[in-house]
Design an enzyme around this catalytic site. Structure first.
Site, PDB file in Angstrom:
ATOM      1  N   HIS A   1       0.800  -1.231   0.000  1.00  0.00           N
ATOM      2  CA  HIS A   1       0.000   0.000   0.000  1.00  0.00           C
ATOM      3  C   HIS A   1       0.828   1.275   0.000  1.00  0.00           C
ATOM      4  O   HIS A   1       0.259   2.357   0.133  1.00  0.00           O
ATOM      5  CB  HIS A   1      -0.909   0.049   1.224  1.00  0.00           C
ATOM      6  CG  HIS A   1      -2.009  -0.962   1.219  1.00  0.00           C
ATOM      7  ND1 HIS A   1      -3.260  -0.714   0.719  1.00  0.00           N
ATOM      8  CD2 HIS A   1      -2.029  -2.243   1.642  1.00  0.00           C
ATOM      9  CE1 HIS A   1      -4.014  -1.783   0.849  1.00  0.00           C
ATOM     10  NE2 HIS A   1      -3.289  -2.733   1.407  1.00  0.00           N
TER      11      HIS A   1
ATOM     12  N   LYS B   1      -8.307  14.224   5.004  1.00  0.00           N
ATOM     13  CA  LYS B   1      -7.509  13.004   4.981  1.00  0.00           C
ATOM     14  C   LYS B   1      -6.461  13.125   6.083  1.00  0.00           C
ATOM     15  O   LYS B   1      -6.353  14.195   6.709  1.00  0.00           O
ATOM     16  CB  LYS B   1      -6.835  12.797   3.627  1.00  0.00           C
ATOM     17  CG  LYS B   1      -6.169  14.059   3.040  1.00  0.00           C
ATOM     18  CD  LYS B   1      -5.593  13.799   1.668  1.00  0.00           C
ATOM     19  CE  LYS B   1      -6.593  13.950   0.546  1.00  0.00           C
ATOM     20  NZ  LYS B   1      -6.764  12.781  -0.295  1.00  0.00           N
ATOM     21  N   ARG B   2      -5.709  12.048   6.319  1.00  0.00           N
ATOM     22  CA  ARG B   2      -4.647  12.152   7.301  1.00  0.00           C
ATOM     23  C   ARG B   2      -3.717  13.317   6.953  1.00  0.00           C
ATOM     24  O   ARG B   2      -3.489  13.611   5.772  1.00  0.00           O
ATOM     25  CB  ARG B   2      -3.841  10.836   7.348  1.00  0.00           C
ATOM     26  CG  ARG B   2      -4.584   9.715   8.034  1.00  0.00           C
ATOM     27  CD  ARG B   2      -4.886  10.049   9.471  1.00  0.00           C
ATOM     28  NE  ARG B   2      -3.688  10.090  10.260  1.00  0.00           N
ATOM     29  CZ  ARG B   2      -3.359   9.186  11.171  1.00  0.00           C
ATOM     30  NH1 ARG B   2      -4.161   8.176  11.436  1.00  0.00           N
ATOM     31  NH2 ARG B   2      -2.230   9.294  11.859  1.00  0.00           N
TER      32      ARG B   2
ATOM     33  N   LYS C   1     -14.663   8.453  -3.473  1.00  0.00           N
ATOM     34  CA  LYS C   1     -15.915   8.754  -2.759  1.00  0.00           C
ATOM     35  C   LYS C   1     -16.448  10.134  -3.158  1.00  0.00           C
ATOM     36  O   LYS C   1     -17.652  10.317  -3.356  1.00  0.00           O
ATOM     37  CB  LYS C   1     -15.683   8.707  -1.243  1.00  0.00           C
ATOM     38  CG  LYS C   1     -15.289   7.320  -0.746  1.00  0.00           C
ATOM     39  CD  LYS C   1     -14.753   7.341   0.679  1.00  0.00           C
ATOM     40  CE  LYS C   1     -14.014   6.042   0.970  1.00  0.00           C
ATOM     41  NZ  LYS C   1     -13.162   6.098   2.169  1.00  0.00           N
TER      42      LYS C   1
ATOM     43  N   THR D   1      -8.512   6.727  -1.699  1.00  0.00           N
ATOM     44  CA  THR D   1      -9.854   6.171  -1.896  1.00  0.00           C
ATOM     45  C   THR D   1     -10.905   7.249  -1.669  1.00  0.00           C
ATOM     46  O   THR D   1     -12.008   7.156  -2.204  1.00  0.00           O
ATOM     47  CB  THR D   1     -10.122   4.988  -0.940  1.00  0.00           C
ATOM     48  OG1 THR D   1      -9.612   5.313   0.339  1.00  0.00           O
ATOM     49  CG2 THR D   1      -9.473   3.717  -1.449  1.00  0.00           C
TER      50      THR D   1
ATOM     51  N   LYS E   1       0.906  14.562   1.475  1.00  0.00           N
ATOM     52  CA  LYS E   1      -0.443  14.911   1.007  1.00  0.00           C
ATOM     53  C   LYS E   1      -0.602  16.423   0.805  1.00  0.00           C
ATOM     54  O   LYS E   1      -1.575  16.898   0.268  1.00  0.00           O
ATOM     55  CB  LYS E   1      -1.495  14.401   1.987  1.00  0.00           C
ATOM     56  CG  LYS E   1      -1.538  12.856   2.062  1.00  0.00           C
ATOM     57  CD  LYS E   1      -2.570  12.373   3.045  1.00  0.00           C
ATOM     58  CE  LYS E   1      -2.496  10.881   3.328  1.00  0.00           C
ATOM     59  NZ  LYS E   1      -3.227  10.061   2.343  1.00  0.00           N
TER      60      LYS E   1
HETATM   61  C1  NBG Z   1      -2.489   3.752   2.063  1.00  0.00           C
HETATM   62  C2  NBG Z   1      -2.111   4.678   0.910  1.00  0.00           C
HETATM   63  C3  NBG Z   1      -3.339   5.168   0.180  1.00  0.00           C
HETATM   64  C4  NBG Z   1      -4.207   3.995  -0.220  1.00  0.00           C
HETATM   65  C5  NBG Z   1      -4.517   3.150   0.996  1.00  0.00           C
HETATM   66  C6  NBG Z   1      -5.333   1.939   0.663  1.00  0.00           C
HETATM   67  C7  NBG Z   1      -1.028   2.973   3.851  1.00  0.00           C
HETATM   68  C8  NBG Z   1       0.234   2.280   4.205  1.00  0.00           C
HETATM   69  N1  NBG Z   1      -1.271   3.159   2.568  1.00  0.00           N
HETATM   70  O1  NBG Z   1      -2.959   5.874  -0.962  1.00  0.00           O
HETATM   71  O2  NBG Z   1      -1.363   5.743   1.386  1.00  0.00           O
HETATM   72  O3  NBG Z   1      -5.384   4.437  -0.807  1.00  0.00           O
HETATM   73  O4  NBG Z   1      -3.319   2.706   1.596  1.00  0.00           O
HETATM   74  O5  NBG Z   1      -4.714   1.180  -0.316  1.00  0.00           O
HETATM   75  O6  NBG Z   1      -1.767   3.337   4.734  1.00  0.00           O
END
Ligand code: NBG
Length: 892
Positions: free
Chosen positions: A428, A621-622, A736, A732, A627
């Site tokens: 991820h 988002k986080r 949405k 994601t 980001k």
């Molecule tokens: C996160 C990514 C996102 C991705 C999500 C789900 C982790 C390690 N990765 O871009 O930063 O959408 O995983 O795949 O949290």
């Protein structure tokens, strides 16, 4: 209720009443089900299968079979009176209240428990059915499940929302208020955990026999308070009140060993006896996952450390009360807290022990279930597929090896073959700070047997590579699972890769990048075919049907029924309505209503009043440097500056804008926390500036959560996904937002790219450098001072003139750009970012153009349903098929 003469007399389907509305459960009602994907078991075939299935174990009916002789299943009635009775029953019998003393908290609990009864009934039947069918199951192992609320979701899945609303209305409660009583299950950090929740939802809705496995944290994602502009963390005591959505299973408990030493088993070269020092018990809690439009109910099994047996009565009796509970405290802490890190690896010993407890209990459970089938161990991959959600569950690989070799007495080769055929791995992220590595000495101390197995896995792997590429020592160094650092470290991504038959990234660009970077050598060694892409998706149940009722009604109108909820491709029909003036107006109105709802939410959560007619510009988002929330707030500062320069007349002509931020920073991530402070400081000044008024408002909504997202996402006009190209694996929330009729302002990164391809580039505002250019820019900026353009310089100047409070607080943020090498390339992308904002404004001013963009975008989003992702995983990775319980109108 029907009774049958067979030895297993369950009647399927559960609900024999004719279904008249979508979501009811009659096999004859096609609107609720997408076309069956591959294999749907017919009544006759099922009868045969069940007969042969049971006879393979014993020809004569077992004790359990006999018990079923008198058991016949029918669903609890769906009428309002029955619902009211069941709510009152739970109120009085479960919560010791009377209808006279019912408050909305208890109304929620009693209602939720009455819904749970229905789910558990279906849950039982689903699992009994899958067991008897010996269906191949997929196990989605994830240390995070960001579930959010369940009540509303369950009501929609059961198609009982109206009935509950009426029943509760009759006793004086409003369903919406009651829904608000539920606390989020926030057992995850962000995208990765929410993805896991969407995936189990899609498995349930599409009748795949799939389970999630995770940990039941006592404290989920922390609660974020904003005090004096700063983030302050408070514990999330989500289990303080009863949790209707879990079912404790003290009968499902496994011992998990730690520490100790090994003794050689004289009977085999590879077998060891592990004499551990500490044993904890992991106990299961099952969380039902309601399937929409099907009676299938999925399951997330969460482990919690059981402490009762660790109470030391001898110490207690001798007066050492503290010592008596010491073991309990040490055990409990294992499943107490979710590590609040997103895209970072903390490397703490407690985290390693969490991971192992999780993996060991899960593997023991999977093996125990498999053994009930009576099949030989080598058949495990035919009945179980295990997906590793990132590297966090990778210890499952050596744990399965240990069980197979030391306990099941298989040879190394047999065990390895089974293991690699069973596991698959999803990567991820490629951020270096997120790569999990564990020091060898730490592993050796806590898990001596596993360390030995990992050494052997590495040795055999390197030996095979040496054969394939003789003499390439640098290659061996690069790909070794054990990094030759001081101390040595186990690279978990490499272990997961070697231990799996498939490795996937989460969006096309990300899957390409991992093949060119971290797994480049592995592609050469193990072949291209092993490395695939599975673009993420989101559940249309939660992220449209539940969170956006107005737009959902429009979709239902266009499609003709609610079948789009399980088959998002149906929304394509929207394109036919793009020129329908009346429809366009109602589309706009639906968005406006959502903006009004968000404006109320903002007022309640922040006290800030915003105008719902302004453009809502959202980044939630986080909080992370990659980001680039910093770039966003710097552009807001620049906008503020420009507005201040204008005459009142010119200012009045400007597009009104509400800039919304929300998101949590990891508690130890100082820079991210400073960004939150800057956002709040800017908000304070701008919002209080009477000259500016409604032309610009800045809002930081505290304590971002799944529930907050359900308010925010349907209300956006524009949402920002502006990571430095190549850093956001997928994203994601971008999916949405677009699904809810919002437009993206984003970089050419992650899933933004595929969203653009699907909806058409006219529907998305791209800017910024491309992924392949990033390294060159970074290299340049390592040796040259960045050159901020006028706009960026203006923003810096305003901060440095103390416009937003003491500039010294924010200087480190400016320095990260000017002196820290500008790793995330803010200075590079800022000019095109400002231009893209202008393009957005121009487009928004043209309301007709905007509505067209919005409708066309929603019409073309079906690729990003998590149902599509799960189908791809099922076919290409897991090799499993849907098994529909409710398709079999028969008695057994
Ligand atoms: C996160 C990514 C996102 C991705 C999500 C789900 C982790 C390690 N990765 O871009 O930063 O959408 O995983 O795949 O949290």
């Amino acid at each position: 209720m029907s009774r049958n003469s067979g030895y297993f007399s369950t009647t399927i389907p559960l609900n024999t009443a004719k279904a008249t509305t979508p979501g009811a459960h009659d096999a004859d009602v096609p609107v609720t089900q997408p076309t069956p994907l591959k294999r749907v078991v017919s009544g006759a075939a099922l009868k045969e299968l069940l007969a042969s299935g049971s006879s393979s174990q014993s020809k004569t009916p077992s004790k359990m079979d006999n018990m079923f002789q008198n058991y016949s299943h029918s669903e609890i009635a769906r009428d309002t009176a029955t619902i009211k009775n069941s709510v009152i029953m739970h109120l009085t019998a479960t919560f010791l209240r009377t209808p006279m003393s019912m408050d909305s908290g208890h109304a929620y609990l009693a209602s939720a428990f009455s819904v749970r009864d229905r789910l558990l009934q279906r849950w039982n039947l689903t699992n009994e059915f899958h067991d008897r069918m010996k269906a191949k199951r997929v196990y989605y192992m994830s240390l995070e499940f960001l579930i959010g609320r369940t009540f509303d979701n369950a009501l929609l899945a059961l198609d009982l929302r109206e009935e509950y609303s009426k029943a509760l209305g009759d006793v004086g409660f409003c369903l919406e208020d009651i829904i608000d009583e539920e606390r989020d299950a926030a057992l995850g950090n962000g995208g990765l955990g929410r993805l896991a929740a969407c995936y189990v939802d899609s498995m349930a809705c599409q009748d795949y026999p799939g389970w999630g496995y995770g940990l039941r944290y006592k404290y989920g994602m922390f609660q974020q308070q904003i005090i004096n502009g700063y983030q302050v963390e408070a514990p999330d005591c989500w289990l303080d009140s009863p949790n209707p959505w879990e079912f404790p299973r003290p009968d499902v408990t496994y011992p998990v060993k730690f520490y100790g030493h090994l003794e050689r088993d004289p009977s085999s070269e590879h077998r060891y006896i592990w004499k551990s020092d500490v044993v904890y018990d992991a106990m299961a809690f099952d969380v039902p996952v309601p399937g929409y439009g099907t009676t299938n109910v999925g399951n997330i099994r969460l482990w919690s450390c059981k402490t009762n047996s660790l109470f030391d009565l001898n110490k207690f009796n001798s007066g050492d009360y503290h010592g008596a509970t010491g073991g309990q405290v040490a055990a409990q802490i294992l499943t107490d807290v979710l590590y609040p890190n997103d895209n970072t690896n903390e490397g703490k010993e407690l985290r390693l022990r969490q991971e192992y407890l999780f993996c060991s209990a899960t593997m023991q459970d999977i093996i125990a279930r498999f053994k009930k089938t009576g099949r030989p161990m080598r058949d495990l991959p035919d009945l179980a597929a295990i997906q590793l959600n990132d590297t966090h569950p990778t210890l499952g690989v050596p744990e399965l090896m240990r069980i197979l070799i030391d306990e099941e007495e298989l040879t190394w080769d047999e065990a390895w073959e089974i293991t690699t055929r069973t596991f698959a791995f999803t990567n991820h992220t490629i951020l270096p700070e997120a790569m999990e590595k564990w020091p060898v000495p730490m592993l050796d101390k806590i898990l001596p047997r596993h360390m030995g197995i990992m050494y052997d896995i590495n040795l055999f792997f390197l030996q095979s590579v040496e054969k394939q590429f003789p003499g390439d020592r640098d290659l061996l160094r690069r790909i070794s699972i054990i990094e030759e650092s001081n101390p040595q470290q186990v690279r978990m991504a490499f272990l997961a890769c070697v231990g799996s038959h498939k490795v996937n990234g989460v969006a096309a660009i990300h899957s390409d990048i991992i093949k060119q970077t971290i797994f480049k050598d592995f592609v050469r060694i193990q072949g291209e075919d092993k490395f695939i892409n599975k673009t993420n998706g989101v559940s249309p149940r939660r992220w449209m049907n539940e969170c956006n009722p107005d737009m959902s009604s429009l979709l239902t109108e266009v499609v003709g029924d609610r079948s789009w909820v399980n088959d998002l491709a149906k929304t394509k029909k929207l394109e036919e309505r793009v020129t329908d003036q009346d429809f366009r107006q109602r589309w706009w109105d639906a968005k406006q209503a959502n903006k009004k709802r968000l404006a109320d939410y903002i007022l309640t959560t922040t006290g800030i009043r915003v105008n719902p007619n302004a453009l809502f510009d959202v980044q939630v988002k986080r909080i992370h440097e990659y980001k680039r929330q910093l770039m966003n707030i710097l552009s807001v500062i620049y906008r503020y500056h420009c507005l201040k320069q204008m005459t009142p007349e010119d200012r009045a002509k400007e597009l009104h804008r509400v800039v919304v931020f929300a998101g949590k920073a990891a508690s130890g991530y100082w820079v991210a926390k400073q960004v939150i402070k800057l956002i709040n400081s800017v908000a304070e000044v701008v919002n209080a500036d009477e000259e500016i008024g409604d032309v610009l408002k800045v809002v930081f909504i505290p304590d971002y959560s799944v529930t907050a997202a359900e308010y925010i996402i349907p209300a956006s006009d524009i949402s920002q996904h502006i990571s430095t190209a190549g850093t956001e694996a997928s994203g994601t929330s971008n999916m949405k937002f677009v699904l809810n009729g919002g437009i993206i302002l984003g970089t050419v990164d992650g899933a933004n790219i595929e969203i653009g391809e699907e909806i058409g580039e006219e529907q998305i505002f791209f800017f910024g450098c491309l992924a392949h250019e990033v390294e060159d820019f970074r290299h340049y900026l390592r040796f040259h001072q960045p050159k901020p353009d006028d706009a960026l310089q203006t923003a810096f100047d305003m901060i440095q003139r103390n416009t937003f409070g003491d500039a010294a607080i924010f200087q480190p943020l400016i320095d990260s750009i000017l002196r820290g090498g500008d790793v995330y390339l803010l200075s590079v992308d800022f000019p095109s970012y400002i231009q893209a904002h202008k393009a957005v404004e121009d487009a928004y001013r043209n309301r007709e153009e905007w509505i067209t963009k919005s409708i066309l975008s929603v019409a073309r989003m079906s690729k990003f349903s998590s149902d599509r992702s799960i189908q791809e995983y099922a076919e290409e990775v897991w090799n499993i098929e849907p098994v529909r319980v409710n398709s079999c109108n028969m008695s057994i």
